[in-house]
Motif scaffolding. Structure first.
Motif, mmCIF file in Angstrom:
data_model
loop_
_atom_site.group_PDB
_atom_site.id
_atom_site.type_symbol
_atom_site.label_atom_id
_atom_site.label_comp_id
_atom_site.label_asym_id
_atom_site.label_seq_id
_atom_site.Cartn_x
_atom_site.Cartn_y
_atom_site.Cartn_z
ATOM 1 N N LEU A 125 1.060 -1.106 -0.039
ATOM 2 C CA LEU A 125 0.037 0.183 0.084
ATOM 3 C C LEU A 125 0.854 1.185 -0.101
ATOM 4 O O LEU A 125 1.883 1.104 0.705
ATOM 5 C CB LEU A 125 -0.777 0.020 1.240
ATOM 6 C CG LEU A 125 -1.967 -0.788 1.231
ATOM 7 C CD1 LEU A 125 -2.852 -0.682 2.390
ATOM 8 C CD2 LEU A 125 -2.981 -0.765 0.074
ATOM 9 N N PRO A 126 0.349 2.142 -0.554
ATOM 10 C CA PRO A 126 1.276 3.447 -0.940
ATOM 11 C C PRO A 126 1.338 4.122 0.499
ATOM 12 O O PRO A 126 0.169 4.088 1.329
ATOM 13 C CB PRO A 126 0.525 4.280 -1.767
ATOM 14 C CG PRO A 126 -0.735 3.727 -1.718
ATOM 15 C CD PRO A 126 -0.743 2.244 -1.465
ATOM 16 N N ILE A 145 1.341 12.399 -6.264
ATOM 17 C CA ILE A 145 2.259 12.284 -5.021
ATOM 18 C C ILE A 145 1.225 12.133 -3.757
ATOM 19 O O ILE A 145 0.374 12.721 -3.561
ATOM 20 C CB ILE A 145 3.127 13.212 -4.668
ATOM 21 C CG1 ILE A 145 4.163 13.436 -5.933
ATOM 22 C CG2 ILE A 145 3.883 13.013 -3.320
ATOM 23 C CD1 ILE A 145 5.009 12.535 -6.126
ATOM 24 N N LEU A 146 1.482 10.876 -2.916
ATOM 25 C CA LEU A 146 0.466 10.832 -2.052
ATOM 26 C C LEU A 146 1.030 11.783 -0.870
ATOM 27 O O LEU A 146 2.085 11.632 -0.456
ATOM 28 C CB LEU A 146 0.421 9.451 -1.408
ATOM 29 C CG LEU A 146 -0.431 8.814 -0.313
ATOM 30 C CD1 LEU A 146 -1.001 7.649 -0.597
ATOM 31 C CD2 LEU A 146 -0.193 9.208 1.025
ATOM 32 N N VAL A 166 2.095 1.985 -6.556
ATOM 33 C CA VAL A 166 3.364 2.603 -6.136
ATOM 34 C C VAL A 166 4.436 2.543 -7.380
ATOM 35 O O VAL A 166 4.634 1.353 -7.963
ATOM 36 C CB VAL A 166 4.117 2.059 -4.835
ATOM 37 C CG1 VAL A 166 5.333 2.931 -4.529
ATOM 38 C CG2 VAL A 166 3.051 2.378 -3.835
ATOM 39 N N LYS A 167 4.727 3.576 -7.813
ATOM 40 C CA LYS A 167 5.760 3.696 -9.115
ATOM 41 C C LYS A 167 7.261 3.882 -8.526
ATOM 42 O O LYS A 167 8.099 3.407 -9.046
ATOM 43 C CB LYS A 167 5.369 4.462 -9.898
ATOM 44 C CG LYS A 167 4.037 4.315 -10.846
ATOM 45 C CD LYS A 167 4.400 3.364 -11.619
ATOM 46 C CE LYS A 167 3.181 2.886 -12.438
ATOM 47 N NZ LYS A 167 3.430 1.495 -13.189
ATOM 48 N N ARG A 168 7.183 4.741 -7.298
ATOM 49 C CA ARG A 168 8.419 4.956 -6.631
ATOM 50 C C ARG A 168 8.170 5.474 -5.451
ATOM 51 O O ARG A 168 7.253 6.329 -5.197
ATOM 52 C CB ARG A 168 9.315 6.011 -7.499
ATOM 53 C CG ARG A 168 9.767 5.938 -8.739
ATOM 54 C CD ARG A 168 10.740 7.047 -9.102
ATOM 55 N NE ARG A 168 10.046 8.325 -9.219
ATOM 56 C CZ ARG A 168 10.645 9.620 -9.246
ATOM 57 N NH1 ARG A 168 11.844 9.620 -9.289
ATOM 58 N NH2 ARG A 168 9.876 10.617 -9.416
ATOM 59 N N THR A 169 8.589 4.777 -4.314
ATOM 60 C CA THR A 169 8.868 5.158 -2.949
ATOM 61 C C THR A 169 9.197 6.509 -2.828
ATOM 62 O O THR A 169 10.056 7.168 -3.314
ATOM 63 C CB THR A 169 9.473 3.991 -2.044
ATOM 64 O OG1 THR A 169 10.659 4.132 -2.344
ATOM 65 C CG2 THR A 169 8.936 2.691 -2.307
ATOM 66 N N ARG A 170 9.024 6.900 -1.666
ATOM 67 C CA ARG A 170 9.591 8.152 -1.077
ATOM 68 C C ARG A 170 11.221 8.074 -1.125
ATOM 69 O O ARG A 170 11.589 9.161 -1.559
ATOM 70 C CB ARG A 170 8.978 8.444 0.114
ATOM 71 C CG ARG A 170 9.482 9.924 0.836
ATOM 72 C CD ARG A 170 8.749 10.255 2.237
ATOM 73 N NE ARG A 170 9.216 11.416 2.633
ATOM 74 C CZ ARG A 170 10.300 11.801 3.391
ATOM 75 N NH1 ARG A 170 11.221 10.956 3.620
ATOM 76 N NH2 ARG A 170 10.583 13.032 3.660
#
Length: 66
Positions: A7-8, A23-24, A52-56
């Motif tokens: 999950l994002p 962006i979340l 999710v494409k890229r995490t933080r």
């Protein structure tokens, strides 16, 4: 690569529709909020629809904070 089951989380770049990224920015009472350049923040009722494409952390490593 991000697991499809993940999950994002706040700060992640997500795909909310085919080819549409955001962006979340926040999670309020379990509801994720997204923001995209030029678009006001909006809630997403079902976070399982987000990919999710890229995490933080990946965004930080790429020095990509827009």
């Amino acid at each position: 690569m991000v697991s499809p089951e993940r999950l994002p989380e706040v700060g992640d770049e997500v795909e909310y529709a085919p080819g549409r990224l955001a962006i979340l920015t926040d999670i309020r009472k379990g509801t994720p909020y997204l923001r995209s350049p030029g678009i006001k923040e909006w809630p997403v009722q079902d976070p399982t629809t987000l990919t999710v494409k890229r995490t933080r952390a990946e965004r930080i490593a790429a020095d990509d904070f827009r």
